[in-house]
Design an enzyme around this catalytic site. Structure first.
Site, PDB file in Angstrom:
ATOM      1  N   LYS A  41       0.843  -1.212   0.000  1.00 62.00           N
ATOM      2  CA  LYS A  41       0.000   0.000   0.000  1.00 62.00           C
ATOM      3  C   LYS A  41       0.868   1.249   0.000  1.00 62.00           C
ATOM      4  CE  LYS A  41      -1.683   1.633   4.059  1.00 62.00           C
ATOM      5  NZ  LYS A  41      -1.393   3.060   4.250  1.00 62.00           N
ATOM      6  N   ASN A  42       1.857   1.265   0.896  1.00 63.68           N
ATOM      7  CA  ASN A  42       2.645   2.484   1.060  1.00 63.68           C
ATOM      8  C   ASN A  42       3.585   2.747  -0.120  1.00 63.68           C
ATOM      9  OD1 ASN A  42       1.368   2.896   3.432  1.00 63.68           O
ATOM     10  ND2 ASN A  42       3.122   2.490   4.776  1.00 63.68           N
ATOM     11  N   CYS A 138      -4.522  12.972  13.719  1.00 65.37           N
ATOM     12  CA  CYS A 138      -4.599  11.535  13.469  1.00 65.37           C
ATOM     13  C   CYS A 138      -4.553  10.843  14.824  1.00 65.37           C
ATOM     14  CB  CYS A 138      -3.373  11.178  12.640  1.00 65.37           C
ATOM     15  SG  CYS A 138      -3.296   9.483  12.172  1.00 65.37           S
ATOM     16  N   ARG A 143       0.709  14.774  13.468  1.00 66.42           N
ATOM     17  CA  ARG A 143       1.515  14.430  12.281  1.00 66.42           C
ATOM     18  C   ARG A 143       1.667  15.674  11.411  1.00 66.42           C
ATOM     19  NH1 ARG A 143      -0.511   8.728   9.911  1.00 66.42           N
ATOM     20  NH2 ARG A 143       1.395   8.863   8.704  1.00 66.42           N
ATOM     21  N   ASP A 329       5.052   0.741  12.053  1.00 67.44           N
ATOM     22  CA  ASP A 329       3.805   0.128  11.583  1.00 67.44           C
ATOM     23  C   ASP A 329       3.656  -1.333  12.023  1.00 67.44           C
ATOM     24  OD1 ASP A 329       3.109   2.477  10.430  1.00 67.44           O
ATOM     25  OD2 ASP A 329       3.385   1.852   8.359  1.00 67.44           O
ATOM     26  N   ARG A 421      -8.590  -0.439   5.209  1.00 69.11           N
ATOM     27  CA  ARG A 421      -7.758   0.603   4.579  1.00 69.11           C
ATOM     28  C   ARG A 421      -6.420   0.044   4.129  1.00 69.11           C
ATOM     29  NH1 ARG A 421      -6.036   4.870   8.216  1.00 69.11           N
ATOM     30  NH2 ARG A 421      -4.766   5.208   6.407  1.00 69.11           N
TER      31      ARG A 421
HETATM   32  C1  UD1 Z   1       4.725   6.882   6.313  1.00 66.91           C
HETATM   33  C2  UD1 Z   1       3.813   5.689   6.211  1.00 66.91           C
HETATM   34  C3  UD1 Z   1       3.288   5.302   7.586  1.00 66.91           C
HETATM   35  C4  UD1 Z   1       4.445   5.075   8.560  1.00 66.91           C
HETATM   36  C5  UD1 Z   1       5.372   6.282   8.556  1.00 66.91           C
HETATM   37  C6  UD1 Z   1       6.631   6.065   9.386  1.00 66.91           C
HETATM   38  C7  UD1 Z   1       2.813   5.952   4.025  1.00 66.91           C
HETATM   39  C8  UD1 Z   1       1.575   6.177   3.227  1.00 66.91           C
HETATM   40  N1  UD1 Z   1       2.677   6.039   5.352  1.00 66.91           N
HETATM   41  O1  UD1 Z   1       3.944   7.977   6.789  1.00 66.91           O
HETATM   42  O2  UD1 Z   1       2.527   4.110   7.451  1.00 66.91           O
HETATM   43  O3  UD1 Z   1       3.951   4.893   9.866  1.00 66.91           O
HETATM   44  O4  UD1 Z   1       5.807   6.578   7.206  1.00 66.91           O
HETATM   45  O5  UD1 Z   1       7.337   4.986   8.914  1.00 66.91           O
HETATM   46  O6  UD1 Z   1       3.856   5.673   3.469  1.00 66.91           O
HETATM   47  N2  UD1 Z   1       7.190  14.479  10.586  1.00 66.91           N
HETATM   48  C9  UD1 Z   1       7.442  15.777  10.881  1.00 66.91           C
HETATM   49  N3  UD1 Z   1       7.201  16.707   9.896  1.00 66.91           N
HETATM   50  C10 UD1 Z   1       6.765  16.368   8.656  1.00 66.91           C
HETATM   51  C11 UD1 Z   1       6.534  15.013   8.375  1.00 66.91           C
HETATM   52  C12 UD1 Z   1       6.756  14.093   9.367  1.00 66.91           C
HETATM   53  O7  UD1 Z   1       7.852  16.141  11.977  1.00 66.91           O
HETATM   54  O8  UD1 Z   1       6.565  17.262   7.802  1.00 66.91           O
HETATM   55  C13 UD1 Z   1       7.435  13.456  11.642  1.00 66.91           C
HETATM   56  C14 UD1 Z   1       6.202  12.618  11.932  1.00 66.91           C
HETATM   57  O9  UD1 Z   1       5.342  13.256  12.852  1.00 66.91           O
HETATM   58  C15 UD1 Z   1       6.819  11.358  12.479  1.00 66.91           C
HETATM   59  C16 UD1 Z   1       8.086  11.232  11.657  1.00 66.91           C
HETATM   60  O10 UD1 Z   1       8.351  12.527  11.137  1.00 66.91           O
HETATM   61  O11 UD1 Z   1       7.169  11.549  13.826  1.00 66.91           O
HETATM   62  C17 UD1 Z   1       8.001  10.246  10.534  1.00 66.91           C
HETATM   63  O12 UD1 Z   1       6.822  10.481   9.775  1.00 66.91           O
HETATM   64  P1  UD1 Z   1       6.772  10.244   8.224  1.00 66.91           P
HETATM   65  O13 UD1 Z   1       7.906   9.398   7.793  1.00 66.91           O
HETATM   66  O14 UD1 Z   1       6.587  11.562   7.532  1.00 66.91           O
HETATM   67  O15 UD1 Z   1       5.417   9.435   8.059  1.00 66.91           O
HETATM   68  P2  UD1 Z   1       4.562   9.447   6.749  1.00 66.91           P
HETATM   69  O16 UD1 Z   1       5.453   9.584   5.584  1.00 66.91           O
HETATM   70  O17 UD1 Z   1       3.399  10.378   6.882  1.00 66.91           O
END
Ligand code: UD1
Length: 442
Positions: A41-42, A138, A143, A329, A421
């Site tokens: 999915k991701n 969330c 997030r 995850d 999902r």
């Molecule tokens: C993706 C995955 C999700 C997984 C996560 C971490 C998808 C669709 N989802 O989510 O299933 O749990 O990676 O492996 O691929 N952060 C910030 N600022 C930002 C973005 C992120 O501080 O602008 C922080 C987040 O709050 C979190 C960390 O960075 O603590 C990692 O998040 P991130 O890797 O961005 O998660 P996603 O890419 O949203």
């Protein structure tokens, strides 16, 4: 009607709505046999967003049939794509007629799935403007999207927030040296967003502290097949040399490492030998090592793994980290296994410190987990006991299903729409392995 009456009425309607959703009824089960893992999915979601970078046809194979994929299809349709999705093959073409407004990703779709935010980079790069609803909060914690915005601004986008939407415009993106590290390390989708914006930017972009997850490597593989020039994927330093135009592509989605890890956890928790096929074992090293640390025998093949738990599990200390560390995850699913292991385990959640909504539900099944900030201390027990439990998010619901399979008696897992999902036909796959699981439609 006064405020209190309105609130009560609303609570009743809300309660009835939740009660009317599907639930799983699960009895303690022993599992046996082979399970085939679906496409990731991701990995699929950002690759689907990448089709916005071209007007040519893209064919994506091995796409799992999930709610999140269906939502992304709807978003791409709103953004000017015509889509066919049959037997896990997705064909994406540009619509012949457009209204000129195909740059707005509406809140009603974005709010259900944060990954839709990674349409921002490709829209901006290809159409020079984008308006994407902020995804909001969330249940697994705050997030933010600051890293996405920082990266795009550094590439020359002007971004304002208007009525809950992130409105971005540019006269043309220009390559830059961008540091993309945040308070919790790298960000997967921010890296995806910035790489997708940079492939059509003028000049060279260097992304430092990029995410190294296999989903980023697979996205870059697809972008390169479309004609992009990118180096360093899978490392923290990605270099992109912008090109003028990208073409169509035919690709296959990589196996879902989180689904594979979920079945490893199911094998451990139910003390059942399982063979998990159609996987890339390289993507699961931390998970396999954890299972071995707990006492399981894992025989790794080229695209499969055989797990034999072999009796009592040992406690371990587990810390979630960006790839190649243990994935956040899979934290909830492995917590269930540790609830049944001998001794005391410690889980440290370093990606989402609040991702412990499942603790209260697992404790209702007789587990002994104490949460303290980003830590959970787990005292292993001999048994878990069936109960009525509520799924709070996608991975937590997978954890509750595993707990239910391991628990004495009958468990009802409510709100299973979360699991839909992210897991393609989970109950069918489990049933084929011998699980006593039934979906009750209400
Ligand atoms: C993706 C995955 C999700 C997984 C996560 C971490 C998808 C669709 N989802 O989510 O299933 O749990 O990676 O492996 O691929 N952060 C910030 N600022 C930002 C973005 C992120 O501080 O602008 C922080 C987040 O709050 C979190 C960390 O960075 O603590 C990692 O998040 P991130 O890797 O961005 O998660 P996603 O890419 O949203």
């Amino acid at each position: 009607m006064n405020e209190k009456k309105v609130f009560n009425l609303w609570s009743i309607v809300y309660g009835l709505w939740f009660d009317s959703m599907d639930k799983f009824i699960i009895h303690k089960s022993s599992l046996k046999g082979t399970v085939k893992i679906s496409g990731s999915k991701n990995a699929s979601l950002p690759i689907m967003a990448a089709t916005l970078l071209t007007d040519e046809e893209c064919v994506i194979k091995n796409v799992p049939d999930l709610m999140d994929i269906r939502t992304m299809i709807k978003i791409l349709e709103v953004l000017g794509k015509e889509i066919k999705f049959q037997r896990n093959v997705l064909i994406v073409k540009a619509k012949k007629r457009t209204s000129g407004k195909e740059y707005v990703a509406p809140y009603k779709l974005v709010r259900t799935m944060r990954a839709s935010f990674c349409c921002l980079g490709p829209l901006l790069a290809k159409r020079k403007k984008a308006s994407v609803a902020f995804p909001g909060g969330c249940v697994i914690g705050v997030r933010p999207v600051d890293l996405h915005l920082k990266g795009l601004r550094e590439l020359g986008a002007s971004i304002v927030v208007e009525k809950g939407y992130c409105v971005a415009t540019t006269k043309g993106l220009i390559g830059k040296h961008i540091y993309l590290g945040g308070a919790f390390g790298s960000s997967v989708l921010a890296t995806a967003n910035i790489v997708m914006a940079a492939v059509l930017a003028r000049g060279v972009t260097l992304i430092e502290h990029a995410a190294c997850e296999p989903e980023i490597e697979s996205l870059v593989f697809v972008l390169k097949k479309m004609g992009a020039q990118v180096e360093g994927q899978g490392t923290p330093l990605i270099k992109v040399l912008g090109v003028k135009v990208l073409g169509g592509v035919t690709v296959e989605i990589i196996p879902d490492r989180i689904e594979a890890g979920t079945f490893i956890a199911a094998s451990l928790a139910t003390n059942s030998p399982l063979c998990i096929e159609d996987i890339n074992p390289w993507h699961l090293t931390s998970v396999i090592e954890t299972a071995r640390g707990m006492g399981a025998q894992c025989v790794v093949g080229e695209s499969s793994i055989s797990v034999n738990p072999g009796g009592a599990m040992k406690s371990v200390n587990l810390t979630t980290l960006p790839y190649p560390g243990f994935p956040t995850d899979l934290q909830a699913q492995f917590m269930v296994c540790l609830c049944l292991a001998e001794g005391i385990s410690l889980i440290t959640e370093k990606i989402y410190p609040d991702r412990f909504m499942h603790v209260a539900e697992i404790n209702r099944m007789g587990a002994c987990v104490r949460r303290n900030g980003p830590y959970s201390i787990i005292e292993g027990r001999d048994k878990l006991y069936g109960a009525e439990v509520m799924a709070s998010d996608l991975r937590a619901s997978a954890a509750l299903v595993i707990a239910a399979l391991a628990a004495q008696g009958k468990t009802q897992v409510l709100r299973v729409y979360h699991i839909d999902r992210g897991y393609d036909k989970i109950e069918d796959k489990l049933r084929k392995l011998g699980a006593k699981i039934k979906r009750v439609k209400q």
